[in-house]
Design an enzyme around this catalytic site. Sequence first.
Site, PDB file in Angstrom:
ATOM      1  N   SER A  15       0.965  -1.035   0.323  1.00 30.64           N
ATOM      2  CA  SER A  15      -0.505   0.237   0.010  1.00 30.64           C
ATOM      3  C   SER A  15       0.653   1.163   0.281  1.00 30.64           C
ATOM      4  O   SER A  15       0.584   2.309  -0.259  1.00 30.64           O
ATOM      5  CB  SER A  15      -0.657  -0.116   0.745  1.00 30.64           C
ATOM      6  OG  SER A  15       0.033  -0.153   2.442  1.00 30.64           O
ATOM      7  N   ASN A  16       2.086   1.366   0.676  1.00 31.64           N
ATOM      8  CA  ASN A  16       3.142   2.197   0.859  1.00 31.64           C
ATOM      9  C   ASN A  16       3.356   2.669  -0.804  1.00 31.64           C
ATOM     10  O   ASN A  16       3.824   3.682  -0.964  1.00 31.64           O
ATOM     11  CB  ASN A  16       4.032   2.617   1.805  1.00 31.64           C
ATOM     12  CG  ASN A  16       3.494   2.335   3.544  1.00 31.64           C
ATOM     13  OD1 ASN A  16       3.198   3.919   3.262  1.00 31.64           O
ATOM     14  ND2 ASN A  16       3.539   1.845   3.255  1.00 31.64           N
ATOM     15  N   HIS A  98      13.629  -7.839   5.701  1.00 33.02           N
ATOM     16  CA  HIS A  98      14.715  -8.665   5.451  1.00 33.02           C
ATOM     17  C   HIS A  98      15.968  -6.875   5.941  1.00 33.02           C
ATOM     18  O   HIS A  98      15.876  -5.857   5.339  1.00 33.02           O
ATOM     19  CB  HIS A  98      15.052  -8.857   4.151  1.00 33.02           C
ATOM     20  CG  HIS A  98      16.412  -8.848   3.613  1.00 33.02           C
ATOM     21  ND1 HIS A  98      16.503 -10.388   4.146  1.00 33.02           N
ATOM     22  CD2 HIS A  98      17.470  -8.480   3.292  1.00 33.02           C
ATOM     23  CE1 HIS A  98      18.337 -10.671   3.667  1.00 33.02           C
ATOM     24  NE2 HIS A  98      18.657  -9.505   3.884  1.00 33.02           N
ATOM     25  N   ILE A  99      16.589  -7.848   6.450  1.00 34.51           N
ATOM     26  CA  ILE A  99      17.693  -6.472   7.338  1.00 34.51           C
ATOM     27  C   ILE A  99      18.371  -6.384   6.380  1.00 34.51           C
ATOM     28  O   ILE A  99      19.675  -7.278   5.918  1.00 34.51           O
ATOM     29  CB  ILE A  99      18.261  -6.940   8.902  1.00 34.51           C
ATOM     30  CG1 ILE A  99      16.747  -6.534   9.724  1.00 34.51           C
ATOM     31  CG2 ILE A  99      19.350  -6.164   8.970  1.00 34.51           C
ATOM     32  CD1 ILE A  99      17.340  -7.527  11.092  1.00 34.51           C
ATOM     33  N   LEU A 100      18.705  -4.998   5.834  1.00 36.42           N
ATOM     34  CA  LEU A 100      19.955  -4.854   4.874  1.00 36.42           C
ATOM     35  C   LEU A 100      21.953  -4.763   5.429  1.00 36.42           C
ATOM     36  O   LEU A 100      22.179  -3.917   6.665  1.00 36.42           O
ATOM     37  CB  LEU A 100      20.110  -3.761   4.180  1.00 36.42           C
ATOM     38  CG  LEU A 100      18.792  -4.220   2.742  1.00 36.42           C
ATOM     39  CD1 LEU A 100      18.973  -2.853   2.238  1.00 36.42           C
ATOM     40  CD2 LEU A 100      19.455  -5.375   1.979  1.00 36.42           C
ATOM     41  N   HIS A 115       9.491   2.804   9.162  1.00 34.82           N
ATOM     42  CA  HIS A 115       9.120   2.221  10.044  1.00 34.82           C
ATOM     43  C   HIS A 115       7.794   2.923  11.288  1.00 34.82           C
ATOM     44  O   HIS A 115       7.888   4.607  11.268  1.00 34.82           O
ATOM     45  CB  HIS A 115      10.740   2.342  11.269  1.00 34.82           C
ATOM     46  CG  HIS A 115       9.809   1.477  12.543  1.00 34.82           C
ATOM     47  ND1 HIS A 115       9.502  -0.394  11.816  1.00 34.82           N
ATOM     48  CD2 HIS A 115      10.521   1.270  13.533  1.00 34.82           C
ATOM     49  CE1 HIS A 115       9.794  -0.839  13.610  1.00 34.82           C
ATOM     50  NE2 HIS A 115       9.828   0.677  14.498  1.00 34.82           N
TER      51      HIS A 115
HETATM   52  C1  GRF Z   1       3.817  -0.880   6.913  1.00 30.54           C
HETATM   53  O1  GRF Z   1       3.352  -0.421   7.873  1.00 30.54           O
HETATM   54  C2  GRF Z   1       5.307  -0.077   7.758  1.00 30.54           C
HETATM   55  O2  GRF Z   1       5.224   0.717   8.191  1.00 30.54           O
HETATM   56  C3  GRF Z   1       5.637  -1.534   8.043  1.00 30.54           C
HETATM   57  O3  GRF Z   1       5.302  -2.874   6.918  1.00 30.54           O
HETATM   58  C4  GRF Z   1       3.814  -2.259   6.548  1.00 30.54           C
HETATM   59  C5  GRF Z   1       4.053  -2.109   4.787  1.00 30.54           C
HETATM   60  O4  GRF Z   1       2.329  -1.813   4.387  1.00 30.54           O
HETATM   61  N1  GRF Z   1       6.790  -1.903   7.880  1.00 30.54           N
HETATM   62  P1  GRF Z   1       2.086  -2.083   2.928  1.00 30.54           P
HETATM   63  O5  GRF Z   1       3.361  -3.867   2.392  1.00 30.54           O
HETATM   64  O6  GRF Z   1       3.484  -1.156   1.864  1.00 30.54           O
HETATM   65  O7  GRF Z   1       1.018  -2.078   2.578  1.00 30.54           O
END
Ligand code: GRF
Length: 202
Positions: A15-16, A98-100, A115
């Site tokens: 969604s982001n 995944h930690i880079l 975050h």
């Molecule tokens: C978001 O809440 C982000 O802050 C967290 O994982 C979620 C990812 O959401 N790290 P999406 O996959 O972008 O919908």
Amino acid sequence: MNYPKLVVLISGNGSNLQAIIDSTHRINPNITIRANVVAVISNRKKAYGLERARKYNIPAIYLPFKSKKMDRIEYDKSLANEISKFKPDLIILAGWMHILSNEFLKIHRRVINLHPALPGEFPGKDAIGMAYQAFKEGKTKRTGAMVHWVIPELDAGEPLETIKIPILNNDSENDLRKRVQYYEKELLLKSINKVLLNNLYP
Ligand code: GRF
């Protein structure tokens, strides 16, 4: 017009990522980002974000970390090499699980991460759940979200933008999750513009 190139790393719903695409396609009337998403990479096959990318003809790449077959450093180097092909100006971790390592960051250092908690609070998975638990225990009445430069230490790089988000008395955990996920999108878009328009580097 040569717009900056963005590579977005995801692991889930995306969604982001969608919010970024909407801003680069001028679909979001509030925030425009003058840049192009040139690739989306997921370490999870079923991440819906890959579908979202394909709908916009953005290369959508599935690159799994198979812990039994390769070590982390190997994976991070192959990920970095895959990303290099797209010559990104900025790499965005948007729900990337995944930690880079430093090996990756030696190759690409202009990397930002979203975050869903404030600096120094609730690093790692399920930050929203942990904030809700702290609220239930009477330890806090707010949480937040941040976008920060990525360093090898988890969710700990220097913040670019932060926002405090209240936890209301009758909130369920899901209410809080929705509120955080609403505010974090604007924060991410603002941060991308902040980096690009001011030509910031870590
Ligand atoms: C978001 O809440 C982000 O802050 C967290 O994982 C979620 C990812 O959401 N790290 P999406 O996959 O972008 O919908």
